[in-house]
Design a protein around this motif. Structure first.
Motif, PDB file in Angstrom:
ATOM      1  N   PHE A  12      41.219  38.992  45.215  1.00  0.00           N
ATOM      2  CA  PHE A  12      40.768  39.201  46.659  1.00  0.00           C
ATOM      3  C   PHE A  12      39.590  38.392  47.075  1.00  0.00           C
ATOM      4  CE2 PHE A  12      38.425  42.013  49.648  1.00  0.00           C
ATOM      5  CZ  PHE A  12      39.372  42.078  50.435  1.00  0.00           C
ATOM      6  N   ALA A  13      38.667  38.385  46.122  1.00  0.00           N
ATOM      7  CA  ALA A  13      37.369  37.311  46.570  1.00  0.00           C
ATOM      8  C   ALA A  13      37.734  36.033  46.892  1.00  0.00           C
ATOM      9  CB  ALA A  13      36.479  37.486  45.447  1.00  0.00           C
ATOM     10  N   ILE A  14      38.732  35.359  45.850  1.00  0.00           N
ATOM     11  CA  ILE A  14      39.164  34.353  46.293  1.00  0.00           C
ATOM     12  C   ILE A  14      40.111  33.967  47.545  1.00  0.00           C
ATOM     13  CG2 ILE A  14      40.773  32.272  45.394  1.00  0.00           C
ATOM     14  CD1 ILE A  14      39.893  33.282  42.487  1.00  0.00           C
ATOM     15  N   THR A  15      40.845  34.869  47.870  1.00  0.00           N
ATOM     16  CA  THR A  15      41.395  34.962  49.047  1.00  0.00           C
ATOM     17  C   THR A  15      40.759  35.166  50.177  1.00  0.00           C
ATOM     18  OG1 THR A  15      43.501  35.811  47.807  1.00  0.00           O
ATOM     19  CG2 THR A  15      43.514  36.101  50.270  1.00  0.00           C
ATOM     20  N   LEU A  16      39.741  35.945  50.131  1.00  0.00           N
ATOM     21  CA  LEU A  16      38.594  36.022  51.321  1.00  0.00           C
ATOM     22  C   LEU A  16      37.891  34.840  51.330  1.00  0.00           C
ATOM     23  CD1 LEU A  16      37.812  38.147  53.195  1.00  0.00           C
ATOM     24  CD2 LEU A  16      36.015  38.829  51.506  1.00  0.00           C
ATOM     25  N   ALA A  17      37.436  34.108  50.231  1.00  0.00           N
ATOM     26  CA  ALA A  17      36.734  32.780  50.426  1.00  0.00           C
ATOM     27  C   ALA A  17      37.620  31.716  51.202  1.00  0.00           C
ATOM     28  CB  ALA A  17      36.229  32.458  49.149  1.00  0.00           C
ATOM     29  N   CYS A  18      38.807  31.675  50.822  1.00  0.00           N
ATOM     30  CA  CYS A  18      39.773  30.801  51.417  1.00  0.00           C
ATOM     31  C   CYS A  18      40.077  30.994  52.751  1.00  0.00           C
ATOM     32  CB  CYS A  18      41.398  30.760  50.685  1.00  0.00           C
ATOM     33  SG  CYS A  18      41.158  30.280  48.870  1.00  0.00           S
ATOM     34  N   ILE A  19      40.134  32.378  53.173  1.00  0.00           N
ATOM     35  CA  ILE A  19      40.232  32.520  54.554  1.00  0.00           C
ATOM     36  C   ILE A  19      39.127  32.287  55.490  1.00  0.00           C
ATOM     37  CG2 ILE A  19      40.559  34.760  56.325  1.00  0.00           C
ATOM     38  CD1 ILE A  19      42.477  35.724  54.222  1.00  0.00           C
TER      39      ILE A  19
END
Length: 93
Positions: A4-11
């Protein structure tokens, strides 16, 4: 949780770069403004080139080697206020 943190950082990074592509200092809107300014400057350059061409022609006519009598007379009349003896002068009030 880590996914979730990686996805949020990518967004977040994608949003950041997308915003700056559109509205940034070198973005699409800045480019559109530069293209518009370039078109205005091209128009101004064309006008100035026509003025320069006319001035070059006038200077060539006033050259000391072969002066054009009509241009010399016209310049004397316009700039110095000279008139011929047989000219009729009408004053406006």
């Amino acid at each position: 949780m880590e996914q979730f943190a990686i996805t949020l950082a990518c967004i977040a990074l994608t949003s950041y770069f997308a915003y700056h592509i559109r509205y940034g200092r070198h973005g699409l809107e800045a480019r559109a403004g530069l293209v518009e300014r370039s078109a205005l400057l091209d128009f101004e350059i064309k006008g100035l080139e026509s003025v320069r061409t006319k001035l070059r022609h006038d200077v060539a006519l006033l050259s000391p080697e072969v002066p054009n009598a009509d241009i010399v007379e016209e310049t004397a009349r316009d700039m110095l206020g000279y008139v011929r003896a047989d000219d009729k002068i009408i004053t406006a009030q």
